[in-house]
Scaffold this motif. Sequence first.
Motif, mmCIF file in Angstrom:
data_model
loop_
_atom_site.group_PDB
_atom_site.id
_atom_site.type_symbol
_atom_site.label_atom_id
_atom_site.label_comp_id
_atom_site.label_asym_id
_atom_site.label_seq_id
_atom_site.Cartn_x
_atom_site.Cartn_y
_atom_site.Cartn_z
ATOM 1 N N SER A 1 0.871 -1.121 -0.018
ATOM 2 C CA SER A 1 0.019 0.119 -0.115
ATOM 3 C C SER A 1 0.806 1.218 0.047
ATOM 4 O O SER A 1 0.572 2.213 -0.564
ATOM 5 N N GLY B 1 3.693 -0.896 -4.668
ATOM 6 C CA GLY B 1 2.783 -0.557 -5.882
ATOM 7 C C GLY B 1 1.753 -1.685 -6.263
ATOM 8 O O GLY B 1 1.644 -2.658 -5.529
ATOM 9 N N LEU B 2 1.039 -1.467 -7.309
ATOM 10 C CA LEU B 2 0.037 -2.216 -7.594
ATOM 11 C C LEU B 2 0.266 -3.647 -8.072
ATOM 12 O O LEU B 2 -0.658 -4.668 -7.623
ATOM 13 N N TYR C 1 -5.868 -1.349 -2.440
ATOM 14 C CA TYR C 1 -6.520 -0.861 -3.552
ATOM 15 C C TYR C 1 -6.664 0.593 -3.522
ATOM 16 O O TYR C 1 -6.640 1.229 -4.416
ATOM 17 N N CYS D 1 -3.480 2.500 -4.208
ATOM 18 C CA CYS D 1 -3.110 2.515 -5.518
ATOM 19 C C CYS D 1 -4.074 2.956 -6.613
ATOM 20 O O CYS D 1 -4.063 2.839 -7.609
#
Length: 912
Positions: free
Chosen positions: A229, A233-234, A263, A266
């Motif tokens: 988080s 990264g995603l 989420y 991101c």
Amino acid sequence: MQMLCTKTFSLSRFQETCLRVLSFCNSNSLKEGICIHSPIIKLGLQHDLYLTNNLLSLYAKTFGVHRARHLFDEMPNRDVVSWTTILSSHTKTKHHSDALQLFDMMIGSGEYPNEFTLSSALRSCFALGEFERGMQIHCSAVKLGLEMNRFVGTSLVEFYTKCGCCSVEAWKLLSLVKDGGDVVSWTTMLSSLVENGKWGEAFEIYVKMIESGVYPNEFTFVKLLGAVSSFLGLSYGKLLHAHLIMFGAELNLVLKTAVVDMYSKCRRMVDAIKVSNLTPEYDVYLWTTLISGFTQNLQVREAISVFRDMELSGLLPNNFTYSSLLNASSSILSLDLGEQFHSRVIIVGLEDDLYIGNALVDMYMKCSHITTNAVKVFREITSPNVMCWTSLIAGFAEKRLEDSFQLFAEMQAAGVRPNSFTMSAILGACSKTRSLVPTMMLHGHIIKTKVDIDIAVANALVDTYAGVGMIDEAWSVIGTMNLRDSITYTCLAARLNQKGHHGMALKVLIHMCNDGIKMDEFSLASFLSAAAGLGTMETGKQLHCYSVKSGFQRCHSVSNSLVHLYSKCGSIHDANRAFKDISEPDAFSWNGLISGFSWNGLISHALSTFDDMRLAGVKPDSITLLSLISACSHGGLLELGLEYFHSMQKEYHITPKLDHYMCLVDLLGRGGRLEEAMGVIEKMSFKPDSLICKTLLNACNLHGNVALGEDMARRCLELDPSDPAIYLLLANLYDNAGLSDFGEKTRRLMRERGLRRSPGQCWMEIRSRVHHFSAGEKINEDEITEKLEFLITEFRNRRYQYQENEDKFYHPEQLAVAFGVLNAPSTSPIRIYKNSLICSHCHTFIMLSTQVIGREIIMRDRKRFHFFKDGQCSCRDIFCIALVKTDTMSLEQDNQTVDLEASKPISLVHGG
């Protein structure tokens, strides 16, 4: 005898009852179980270790370590359970020094510790940073044969990783634990690595954990998702989400909240909502995570909608919920919304909470022009922490710098030590106000208190020194930094660009590469801006290649900079192509293309692009209208320019600034409506500066209005008496009006006052190297002299109308043309850049040269582009005022000069 047996049986039954009561109270942390203590003493059962150890545990749970320690000291007998109970209670309540002291007493009493004793002692060691002491306890574990025990092994792994030891060594230690450790051992290690910021190593251990046949549980995923988080990264987050499904981890509320948080941070709120709806369970933390996620993504309307759903569900918001909502109010600068949430906070009685207090101070400082409410909220906080102080100081730093310094001193007097955010906020204010003395005072304080260890503070210091123009001091700070990052160099490059030192900004890239620091989207945008300022097309194309390779081309800051780059390099076709590559152009994107067309003389294209912008639903801003009025001024579209100016407030609700009035004066002046332009200056709400008066003076020069020109010159000299351009403009006004005696007196007066016009310079980039040429420069290179003589001879032979220089010195434009003919690739146009207006003499020289050499020459001066080809210029001579003597003078509407300190080759080692 029978009576004695009956008594013994009754005592045994009572003893059993006491144990059951103590066990039940221990399990439920009920202090009522302490009532057993009195009959235990009366019946002489205090020698029963099993009973007293349970009683000791209950004291520690319900009354704290001090009451428990008192009972422990009175115990006639103690065993390893007694010692471990009292030691672990001290560790849990963070009395770590006392815990280690008890461990030493235990060893001194001859009692051997067990795995639980060693684990508690190790936790106290890493809490205190006692590395040597922890190693001694490790030795004790080895001697006792407990090193391979899971509890001890897990504690050792946690100890070594938290003390900064190599994770590989910790993993080897974990492999020695019986059965290779369990999921708790591995998760403990992962957690320690994440807490120490070693996110890459944490994922390496995660892979080794799975390879060892130990599968993660929900706690493992929660720890790793926290790292994702904030930092990784995603892509990592999606991988973990897939793994938790694959390994069948139970999606309880804690894990679901962690996935939603990942989420949200991101910027994938649609996915966050989908995950939150997978199970019906919601709690206040999950709702708050969703609210915070929408707030961070500037979706305030959605955040408030979630807040309403939360209230309808029957759950009460907590302090973090209201803090997020207040931050949402701050993000959109909505005072009304913030005050509504403030009233909610008062109703629920949370106004004394530190987090809410901090959020309220921040909200009032950002959303209100007055500081009264923010100060009132701050004064009502019982013990404001550093966050509260920083919010207040940062707010005052934006409004009244002196008050922020006073609060800074008050904060220190209150015993609250400033953190990196506090220092960065004040330094940022010093940079905006260009306050040199306070900056140096803060620097001294930073050195004294050793705050400069923090990279954020050091970066703020670099930005501040560069912002006030002390570039050498900024470099000095960079030299003292133990750790530098992309922000360090981006701050410096951006500030150099703002001051027009584009060559120096590009050199920052070399230092950045030497440090092994890769460009991010922001640094790349700064270097592209520098390349645009210098007009170095080759360097710009290398940076463009790097943006494609690194995947930054899709970033708005980079793509907008590419449009700006190609526009400023005279390649409007490439600028238009870069614009079309932007998936969702914003106002900056459209502004770049509009101004690019205007710069390149394509006025109709600029105006049609504005129509396309409105059709695309993008709202014009003040820069858009400024570009349009400027384009109309350059294109001679007086009435349309006036229409755009008057539409600013009526149609777009944009208040004109001084720059807009300056463009309006230029527009009217070029159109010959000098008195009307004078009326604009007198009626505008701003105090006129020398630049707007100089703009009208130039228009008077163009139209021969001596009386108004003299008035403007007088006003200009009152505002800026040391500007030589004013004297030169006035002198040329007299010359053009046939008053050459007055013109010569004006020039003599300028010389007597020790004023000199800034030297005109030209530069050009050939094979990634920038070459520059100065006015009045003597050229020793025979090739350039021969080429210039050849061109002038050809002019005579072809009977072109051309008058040679009276001073027998070549102008920088002429030198640049000759050098370009000799060195520039024959397949590409010759690109020349000038830091002042092109004079009529050089304009004619370049037009005639294109007929002789048969090549296109592109010249960018301080006003616009000139595209010379086949003896013609794109400006059709309408912008070339016959003022030969002003060829070294800058009349651009900004006062910045272009820095040419970029003559060394610039190669993008890491960018290709």
